[in-house]
Design a protein around this motif. Structure first.
Motif, PDB file in Angstrom:
ATOM      1  N   LEU A  86       0.682   7.664   6.435  1.00 18.54           N
ATOM      2  CA  LEU A  86      -0.080   6.889   5.452  1.00 18.54           C
ATOM      3  C   LEU A  86      -1.576   7.176   5.566  1.00 18.54           C
ATOM      4  O   LEU A  86      -2.277   7.280   4.551  1.00 18.54           O
ATOM      5  CB  LEU A  86       0.205   5.396   5.642  1.00 18.54           C
ATOM      6  N   ALA A  87      -2.052   7.327   6.825  1.00 18.14           N
ATOM      7  CA  ALA A  87      -3.471   7.621   7.016  1.00 18.14           C
ATOM      8  C   ALA A  87      -3.851   8.996   6.452  1.00 18.14           C
ATOM      9  O   ALA A  87      -4.994   9.217   6.040  1.00 18.14           O
ATOM     10  CB  ALA A  87      -3.809   7.547   8.497  1.00 18.14           C
ATOM     11  N   HIS A 122       9.804   5.205   4.856  1.00 20.18           N
ATOM     12  CA  HIS A 122       9.252   6.110   5.864  1.00 20.18           C
ATOM     13  C   HIS A 122       7.732   5.963   5.970  1.00 20.18           C
ATOM     14  O   HIS A 122       7.164   5.885   7.072  1.00 20.18           O
ATOM     15  CB  HIS A 122       9.623   7.545   5.516  1.00 20.18           C
ATOM     16  N   VAL A 123       7.062   5.918   4.827  1.00 18.36           N
ATOM     17  CA  VAL A 123       5.594   5.810   4.845  1.00 18.36           C
ATOM     18  C   VAL A 123       5.155   4.476   5.438  1.00 18.36           C
ATOM     19  O   VAL A 123       4.160   4.401   6.176  1.00 18.36           O
ATOM     20  CB  VAL A 123       5.056   6.013   3.413  1.00 18.36           C
ATOM     21  N   VAL A 131       0.829  -1.205   0.000  1.00 17.33           N
ATOM     22  CA  VAL A 131       0.000   0.000   0.000  1.00 17.33           C
ATOM     23  C   VAL A 131       0.860   1.252   0.000  1.00 17.33           C
ATOM     24  O   VAL A 131       0.560   2.234  -0.702  1.00 17.33           O
ATOM     25  CB  VAL A 131      -0.943  -0.018   1.214  1.00 17.33           C
ATOM     26  N   ALA A 132       1.943   1.246   0.752  1.00 13.09           N
ATOM     27  CA  ALA A 132       2.775   2.443   0.852  1.00 13.09           C
ATOM     28  C   ALA A 132       3.365   2.839  -0.498  1.00 13.09           C
ATOM     29  O   ALA A 132       3.591   4.022  -0.765  1.00 13.09           O
ATOM     30  CB  ALA A 132       3.890   2.222   1.870  1.00 13.09           C
ATOM     31  N   ARG A 133       3.651   1.884  -1.376  1.00 13.44           N
ATOM     32  CA  ARG A 133       4.242   2.196  -2.679  1.00 13.44           C
ATOM     33  C   ARG A 133       3.267   2.946  -3.583  1.00 13.44           C
ATOM     34  O   ARG A 133       3.686   3.574  -4.554  1.00 13.44           O
ATOM     35  CB  ARG A 133       4.706   0.910  -3.349  1.00 13.44           C
ATOM     36  N   HIS A 134       1.951   2.889  -3.283  1.00 11.50           N
ATOM     37  CA  HIS A 134       0.961   3.587  -4.094  1.00 11.50           C
ATOM     38  C   HIS A 134       0.851   5.066  -3.754  1.00 11.50           C
ATOM     39  O   HIS A 134       0.187   5.809  -4.490  1.00 11.50           O
ATOM     40  CB  HIS A 134      -0.416   2.933  -3.908  1.00 11.50           C
ATOM     41  N   TYR A 161      -4.707  -2.262   6.081  1.00 12.47           N
ATOM     42  CA  TYR A 161      -3.255  -2.472   6.000  1.00 12.47           C
ATOM     43  C   TYR A 161      -2.562  -1.924   7.250  1.00 12.47           C
ATOM     44  O   TYR A 161      -1.650  -2.545   7.809  1.00 12.47           O
ATOM     45  CB  TYR A 161      -2.702  -1.787   4.746  1.00 12.47           C
ATOM     46  N   ILE A 162      -3.026  -0.762   7.717  1.00 17.87           N
ATOM     47  CA  ILE A 162      -2.405  -0.171   8.908  1.00 17.87           C
ATOM     48  C   ILE A 162      -2.707  -1.005  10.142  1.00 17.87           C
ATOM     49  O   ILE A 162      -1.831  -1.252  10.984  1.00 17.87           O
ATOM     50  CB  ILE A 162      -2.902   1.283   9.080  1.00 17.87           C
ATOM     51  N   GLU A 163      -3.938  -1.450  10.242  1.00 21.17           N
ATOM     52  CA  GLU A 163      -4.319  -2.215  11.438  1.00 21.17           C
ATOM     53  C   GLU A 163      -3.758  -3.630  11.437  1.00 21.17           C
ATOM     54  O   GLU A 163      -3.618  -4.244  12.487  1.00 21.17           O
ATOM     55  CB  GLU A 163      -5.844  -2.279  11.527  1.00 21.17           C
TER      56      GLU A 163
END
Length: 1654
Positions: free
Chosen positions: A1543-1544, A1535-1536, A1509-1512, A1631-1633
């Protein structure tokens, strides 16, 4: 000269160049020597004389010139203007032209002068179009100069403003375009009007400017124009010369000499005629024979219209005028008609009877009015046409092969005649010799007496020589004088070219298609880019060599380097020593100010008695309080001898008595040679070996070498501590003796009693050494060079015998540093009894019996040393080390024959003179790599010398080697066994990591010396008396680019250097080594000529590296001393804790790290500005010190460069600059060469085979080693290493030696404390061993255990442990101490990240197999215990590692046997961490499960192109949520991933990027990673510190529109504001959770820490 009258007027017609000489000084009008119909472009100049009333002013003179009209210019010219500025003071120059030039062409043309005399060209008139740009003018004149790349600086007229790029010329008729090579204050010559001022001075008739040009013809062929110089074809007809020039067959062309064109000028070269060459038509059946064909040659002379003449070949007797004008690009003004002379004009045709020369002009129509402009040179106001940008100068030659410029006039035959025999007399012919005017030939063996001015005539036998006439008789009458008489002797001229070695006489064989510089470079075998050619200023026109006159004198050199477009200026100065019978010499200066005193001192040495040196040249200026000549480039300084005032007063008195050699004492005059007279003269000191010479006896050259001077000395020494006025007490009371105010009178009275009448001035005395027990001074005068040592030697009774030995050894070293020609005298007191036997060295004064102190003195002064003589056993040992069947050298003598030549070895050592064949050899060039085989760079040379010579030099090498070990600096390596390149690489890496731990900013400066072994000044190895001569030594220093201002100081410094003496090398060995370089030579393979060498240490010779190391050690010593004086030494902070090796020293400073000719300097500082300042100053010192020894550094990213820590920002300092390619660098100053260099700043550097990066990591080096090994493995894997047809043992051996050796090289110095690096190294190690196994399936490969079993190789951990054990053994035994200190300090401060800390892992890996290692683990500090074991037995630990490797192989065999019986057992470890059903992370596509989410993400990315997800949400190397700038996409993505808060927020700021956008954003980082994986360490970029940008963040939907009313929000505003969909929010938030935490693993031990099958 009659006051008020102008006697000379130089009338220069447009496009003329040089001057014809006018003899008539009594003419009353302007009378040209040759009168021609044409007087405009491309005409030679006319010189005339006139009597003009000065009071009438300049206007009267100009009108008088125009009034001559048809008498001078045939009615073709109606305008005259003075040239501005005038060229020659005292002589007037004007330009006469036609006013129609202002209306020719689209924009009109202006007649001007182009002065290229300062840039290798001519001074000639031409016409230029209105509005010509700088670029157009530069393109026109640059081919006519010697400049190809340098900038040209142009001044127009008398204006001080430079004509710069982008400007259009604002010019007036008659103005001079002056072209220079440097921007200098423009000081124009006087104007025309200045000559008519009341106090103006006019030049005399005798000095009228003139120029003797080489006779030439202008040859036209195929639309091109060439110059044919008659001197190049002395014995050929004109037709043959033309065909030879154009390389044509005389039967295929027709030649025609145009009549009436004898004053043509081709851009400064006067041509006596024009020759037209046309090809004959091929003979065919329909072609008329030549006898019946009419060939008509027409020369269209358009010079009046500002165009060059051009030929026209036809078969008709008429030409079409409009066609001719169109071909010449001539635009006729509406108010003018064309006029033609030489034919009948019947418009539009011109008719003539045969071949003709047609002269074109223009005349104003009868029905037209004159132009409105008062100035005939101005164009019509109604002419508004814009200038054409592509219109160049009208005088431009659009030919394929332009004529050579002034420096390219070939005047010399190329048949190799030296001029020693008349050209027309054959080598075997009989000759007759005549003396003076005697018509009788001299008889064989006849003795004659010659007088000054006698003429010797050589003719063929039988020649009748007529009686001559004396000059006195000729002067009695004005009859019989021939104005047209030719100079007797050779008339074909050539160039006299002074080079870096010997002067050459040069001419071009076929110049028409080549430029002068290219031909000269080819003649000298020099590279064109490295050659600089300069003419003399002023031009030397009266030079001849053995009767061959020279048209010009040039200087060609390779000493002037031009690394950039605008290099630092260097000035060539030519010394004209012909008045003192010494020819021409030249020298190079780095400043235009040449000190007069230095030149006087230089030329006073050879000045005869009663004469003094006089130097004339440019005016004197005072620079820094000293009188200096302000010279130009190529300046000529004339050196003459003048009689002194005393000699003049003595008249012609002769003194022919010889010096009385039987005199008991001769006084040597060492008086001051300074000059107090205002003129530039200096008088030589008076010496006893000179005779008084009267002026009629001529000049007397004195050669010190051939006529030694016998001097008798009266010497006395005074002990001033005990000197007193007759006081005899044991103590000197206060106020008595030399402690009184009259001590000088006491000394004077004692000197008078000793009859000392002559003293030496203090300026001639230099104290070179001094201590409490000695003083040594050197006296240097033009006639005396003497070193005096006064020694108060210590007594053995009061001191130890070693003190006496040391005292005399130090005195011997001091005496060895005296100048080459200096003798020495030792005055020793009674403490050292020299003996009562009188010898040539020991005098009779105070004879005493020799005591022990005297014996020690004689021993130290003894040159012979029995230890320096080679023995037969020593020679046999050298021969035993040679390989059996070793190839022979050039003498074809094998090594086995060297034993029989022991007598030659012995004789060479005793006589200090080895055979000439031993002094050199053949150089063979080998490419450093295969890709450089076709280039002229990246080569190394090896010396193919005689085997016997190499054996002799190897024996000699063993003599000074022990002294070098004590002399070298601690970190200087490469010549003696012990420390290797890996030791130095580990020292640098440990310094890096320790500086990072101490929170210090660091820098590593790497230095690379260009051709170090070839460039070093080897003369500093030996005492000055062992060197060849001082002149060659100074020339050598000058050749390396040392400026003249720094030359004396540097020469004095180097003269005092004696590196081998400072290293206490025995004098016998020093003498042998000095003889090694006397007459050293080499030759290239397959080439006959031998090349003598004056620099370098003879690379390839067995002694070369050691001698270079001595010199380099002196450089390092001097550099480190200079760094300490400047407070720039590398400090080594101490550490807290107990040392591992208690007896190890604790150095507080770290010197330069050197291996052979590569060296490194380390620096650390608490702040970046302080670090950069220290690095800049330290680098400048090191660069300057290198220049002082003749070493030149190469400033490139992989040569001399600075590696800054990754934490040092590049943009935060003024000391860092960017080059044209955007790379960072630091400016450093070379104070000796007075040059500034840009040293690159890099993030990675390959140092001694190891890769050093800015963050101290080892990843790039691991990949680099693997790429080297993989590159050698791939081509041979299937055919050799994995081939089952070849025995496994052979394949294993080859793979280990050829492939694995590349990868494991220096692996012992890698610090692999990061598990990622350790795991990566093990993977690549195993992958290379897999080359033995052929893969049979794409999805399955051979087990790692099976690979290592077939390879008989240890595990990766054991391989590293063994490499470290051997390396630690070497460091323990040989050091260096600094490395041991750094290893201990880093281990005490940071055990887990240090190199010694890795030994803890080695102990753990070995303990799996060896019980002895298990005992080490029981200690509180296993690493300390292991290191202490090296005190007892340095080989114990390597033995334990080998035992572990053997046990590992036995376990592998057991595992293989079990695998045969139970195929299901493939893993070396039993059990598994968890069943696949228990893995919590499942793939949504293929239902594969994984233990951690990062494993799942890796699977999805590789198998299904489902990215994290972070790469998007990372389109830039910039976090759009927190404004953090991380420099790369990869770091921003990391970092993200680790920042859920960012990210949020990002999910609300931008939409997710599609796959194509992600790949595009990551392309650069992906390419860099690929390069690093393939071993391209240059692609490494250090991770710079993250930055934060200040400013408002991009708002999310609620922030942008949440506070607004629905009525104020438009639909367009809603559409522009991004708002994520519900599915996108769920995707990101899940993804974060769902982040996983790995925690501690149950089995964290590495795979290789378990025994196979356990």
């Amino acid at each position: 000269m009659v006051s008020g009258f102008l006697y000379f007027v130089i009338v220069v017609r447009t496009a003329g160049c040089h001057y014809a000489f006018q003899r008539d000084a009594e003419s009353t009008g302007v009378t040209p020597e040759r009168l021609r119909y044409s007087a405009t472009g491309h005409n030679s100049a006319v010189i005339g004389t006139a009597k003009v009333d000065r009071s009438a002013g300049s206007t009267r003179l100009l009108s008088d010139i125009l009034d001559l009209g048809d008498a001078l210019y045939s009615g073709l010219y109606d305008s005259v203007v003075p040239i501005s500025p005038q060229r020659h003071p005292g002589y007037a120059m004007v330009m006469v032209f036609s006013s129609v030039l202002a209306h020719c062409g689209a924009t009109g043309h202006i007649p001007i002068i182009i002065d290229l005399s300062r840039v290798g060209g001519h001074y000639f008139p031409t016409v230029l179009p209105h509005g010509i740009t700088f670029e157009q003018f530069e393109a026109f004149v640059r081919p006519l100069t010697w400049s190809h790349v340098e900038d040209l600086f142009i001044y127009i007229g008398r204006s001080p403003v430079l004509f710069r790029p982008g400007m259009c010329a604002d010019m007036q008729a008659g103005e001079v375009f002056t072209v220079l090579m440097q921007a200098e204050p423009w000081d124009a010559l006087p104007s025309f009007e200045d000559l008519f001022e009341p106090d103006a001075a006019w030049g005399p008739i005798e000095h009228i400017p003139r120029n003797l040009t080489t006779p030439a013809f202008s040859v036209t062929h195929d639309g091109h124009r060439y110059l044919l110089f008659q001197a190049d074809y002395p014995h050929s007809t004109v037709a043959a010369a033309v065909c030879s020039l154009l390389r044509l067959d005389s039967q295929s062309v027709s030649l025609h000499a145009c009549e009436g064109v004898a004053d043509l000028d081709v851009q400064g070269t006067a041509c006596a005629g024009v020759i037209m060459v046309e090809p004959l038509p091929r003979q065919g059946p329909d072609t008329p024979p030549r006898l019946f064909r009419r060939d008509v040659f027409v020369l269209n002379d358009l010079r009046v219209l500002g165009q060059k003449p051009f030929p026209f070949y036809t078969h008709s007797l008429e030409v079409h005028v409009p066609s001719i004008l169109a071909r010449a690009h001539c635009c006729l003004p509406d108010s003018y008609d064309i006029t033609v002379r030489g034919g009948s004009l019947e418009w539009p045709d011109i008719r003539f009877e045969s071949s003709a020369t047609l002269v074109y002009g223009m005349e104003l129509r009868a029905d037209s009015q004159a132009f409105d402009s008062d100035d005939p040179s101005e164009p019509d106001d109604d002419d508004d046409d814009d200038s054409h940008p592509d219109e160049g100068p009208a005088d431009d030659d659009s030919t394929t092969a332009p004529e050579p410029d002034d420096a390219a006039l070939p005047d010399h035959d190329t048949d190799g005649d030296t001029g020693q025999r008349p050209r027309r007399i054959g080598s075997g012919a009989q000759v007759a010799v005549f003396l003076g005017g005697d018509p009788r030939a001299l008889r064989a063996q006849q003795v004659v007496h010659l007088s000054t001015g006698d003429a010797i005539t050589i003719a063929t036998l039988g020649t009748i020589l007529g009686t001559g006439v004396s000059l006195a008789a000729m002067l009695l009458s004005n009859a019989g004088w021939d104005d047209e008489a030719q100079q007797p002797g050779r008339q074909d001229q050539g160039f006299w070219v002074m080079t870096d070695t010997v002067p050459e006489r040069f001419a071009l064989e076929n110049f028409q298609r080549l430029r002068f510089r290219q031909d000269l470079a080819a003649y000298l075998s020099w590279p064109l880019a490295a050659m600089t050619v300069r003419p003399t200023v002023p031009r030397i026109r009266d030079h001849q060599d053995n009767g061959w006159p020279s048209s010009a004198v040039l200087v060609a050199t390779r000493q002037i380097t031009r690394p950039t477009r605008r290099p630092p200026r260097q000035f060539i100065v030519v010394f004209d020593l012909r008045p003192v019978l010494n020819g021409l010499e030249w020298c190079l200066f780095d400043t235009p100010y040449v000190a007069r005193s230095d030149l006087l001192e230089r030329f006073t040495v050879d000045c005869p008695l009663d004469w003094e040196v006089s130097i004339t040249g440019p005016p004197l200026h005072h620079q820094s309080g000293e009188a200096c000549f302000l010279v130009e480039d190529g300046q000529v300084l004339t050196v003459e001898y003048k009689l002194t005032d005393q000699a003049t007063s003595r008249g012609s008195r002769s003194s022919d008595e010889d010096v009385d050699d039987s005199a008991s004492e001769t006084e040597a005059d060492a008086t001051d040679s300074g000059d107090s007279s205002p003129d530039t003269t200096a008088r030589p000191p008076r010496s006893a070996d000179r005779r008084s010479r009267s002026p009629r006896e001529g000049h007397d050259r004195f050669d010190n070498a051939s006529r030694p001077v016998a001097l008798f000395y009266t010497l006395t020494s005074k002990d001033i501590r005990g000197a007193n006025d007759g006081y005899t007490g044991t103590t000197i009371p206060k106020g008595r003796g030399l402690l009184t105010m009259g001590k000088r009178d006491v000394l004077k009275r004692q000197f008078l009693e000793a009859k000392i009448r002559h003293t030496v001035s203090l300026e001639h005395v230099v104290m070179t050494s001094c201590s409490a027990r000695h003083i040594q001074v050197h006296i240097e005068t033009p006639r005396l060079s003497l070193t005096i040592l006064v020694a108060h030697a210590p007594k053995i009774l009061d001191h130890d015998e070693s003190v006496v030995k040391s005292f005399w050894r130090e005195r011997a070293q001091d005496l060895a540093k005296r100048p080459a020609r200096a003798d020495y005298i030792i005055l020793a007191d009674a403490n050292s009894h020299m003996g009562s036997v009188e010898t040539a060295a020991v005098g009779p004064h105070g004879a005493e019996s020799e005591n022990r102190e005297g014996q020690l003195f004689h021993r130290e002064r003894s040159v012979f040393s029995i230890a320096a003589v080679p023995t037969l056993a020593h020679l046999e040992r050298q021969l035993q080390t040679a390989k059996y069947g070793k190839a022979c050298g050039p003498d074809a003598a094998p090594a086995q024959c060297a034993r029989s030549m022991y007598a030659i070895h012995l004789k060479a050592s005793l006589s200090l003179r080895e055979p000439t064949e031993w002094r050199g050899g053949a150089l063979m060039c080998l490419a450093k790599r295969a890709s450089a085989a076709l280039n002229c760079t990246a080569f190394r040379s090896i010396l193919l010398a005689n085997v016997t010579a190499k054996a002799h030099h190897r024996m000699l090498r063993d003599k000074p080697a022990p002294h070098y070990a004590a002399y070298k600096t601690e970190l200087q390596s490469g010549q003696l066994p012990g420390a290797g390149v890996d030791s130095l690489a580990l020292l640098v890496r440990t310094y890096q990591l320790r500086a990072q731990h101490l929170r210090q900013f660091y820098a590593i400066t790497y230095f690379d010396v260009k051709s170090a072994f070839y460039r070093v000044i080897r003369q500093v190895l030996f005492p000055s008396h062992a060197r060849e001569n001082d002149a060659d030594f100074l020339a050598l220093l000058h050749g390396i680019g040392v400026p003249s201002s720094a030359l004396p100081e540097l020469a004095q410094h180097l003269q005092q250097m004696a590196v081998l003496a400072d290293a206490n090398v025995p004098e016998h060995v020093m003498s042998q080594t000095a003889d090694l370089f006397r007459g050293s030579w080499f030759r290239l393979d397959a080439c006959g000529p031998l090349v003598a060498t004056l620099r370098g240490t003879r690379p390839g010779d067995p002694l070369a590296d050691l001698l270079f190391a001595f010199t380099f050690g002196a450089y390092l010593r001097g550099a480190e001393k200079a760094l300490c004086q400047g407070g720039l030494q590398t400090r080594n902070p101490p550490f807290q804790g107990a040392t591992i090796w208690p007896d190890n020293s604790s150095p507080s400073e770290i010197g330069c790290i050197a291996w052979a000719d590569d060296y490194t300097h380390l620096q650390m500082a608490p702040t970046v500005p302080r670090l950069l300042a220290c690095v800049s100053k330290a680098t400048s010192i090191l660069v300057t010190q290198a220049t002082s020894l003749g070493m030149e550094l190469t400033y490139e990213r992989d040569k001399t460069a600075i590696l800054l820590a990754a934490t040092c920002p590049r943009q935060a300092s003024e000391l860092l600059q960017q080059d044209t390619e955007g790379h960072w660098g630091m400016r450093v100053q070379d104070t000796i060469a007075q040059a500034t260099h840009l040293v690159p700043v890099v993030d990675s550097y390959r140092h001694l085979g190891s890769i050093t990066v800015a963050n101290g990591g080892v990843g790039p080096e691991i990949q680099f080693r693997f790429s080297q090994a993989q590159g050698a493995l791939k081509p041979l894997k299937r055919r050799l290493f994995a081939s089952p047809q070849i025995p496994l043992e052979l394949r294993r051996t080859l793979l280990r030696s050829l492939i694995l050796s590349r990868f494991v090289f220096s692996c012992a110095t890698l610090i692999l404390q990061v598990k990622q690096y350790r795991r990566r190294w093990g993977q690549l190690y195993l992958q290379l061993w897999r080359g033995l196994c052929r893969r049979t399936s794409d999805s399955k490969q051979v087990h790692s255990y099976e690979v290592l079993r077939q390879a008989q190789a240890p595990s990766p951990l054991l391989a590293l442990a063994y490499a470290r054990s051997i390396f630690l053994q070497r460091v323990y035994q040989h050091g260096p101490d600094t490395l041991r200190f750094l290893l201990q300090a880093h281990w005490n401060e940071q055990p887990s990240q240090s190199w010694l800390g890795q030994l803890r892992g080695d102990i753990r890996a070995v303990a799996v197999y060896v019980p002895a290692a298990q005992h080490l683990e029981a200690f509180d500090s296993p690493v300390r215990a292991l290191c202490e074991s090296y005190d007892e037995d340095p080989t114990w630990w390597p033995k334990q590692v080998r035992k572990a490797s053997e046990a590992f192989q036995r376990d592998l065999q057991v595992w293989a046997d079990k695998l045969k019986t139970s195929p299901d057992i493939s893993s070396g470890r039993a059990g598994s961490d968890a069943s696949p059903d228990t893995f919590p992370y499942e793939c949504s596509v293929c239902k594969a499960s994984f233990k951690l989410r990062k494993h799942l993400a890796t699977h999805q990315a590789r198998a299904h192109n489902m990215y994290s997800v972070a790469r998007h949400y990372v389109p830039l190397p910039f976090c759009l949520a927190c404004h953090g700038f991380y420099h790369t996409i990869t770091r921003t993505q990391s970092h993200v991933k680790r920042s859920p808060k960012c990210l949020a927020r990002l999910v609300h700021v931008i939409p997710p990027m599609p796959l194509a956008a992600i790949l595009e954003a990551e392309d650069y980082d992906r390419t860099q990673r690929r390069k690093l994986r393939h071993g391209s360490w240059q692609a490494f970029i250090a991770a710079a510190p993250a930055l934060v940008a200040f400013g408002p963040r991009a708002p999310i939907f609620s922030e942008a529109l949440g506070a607004l009313d629905d009525d104020t929000v438009t639909i367009g505003r809603l559409q522009r504001q991004y708002r994520p969909s519900a599915s996108t929010l769920r995707w990101v938030m899940s993804y974060i959770e769902g982040a996983s935490k790995e925690g501690s693993r149950a089995g964290t031990a590495e795979f290789w820490l378990h025994r196979p099958g356990a």
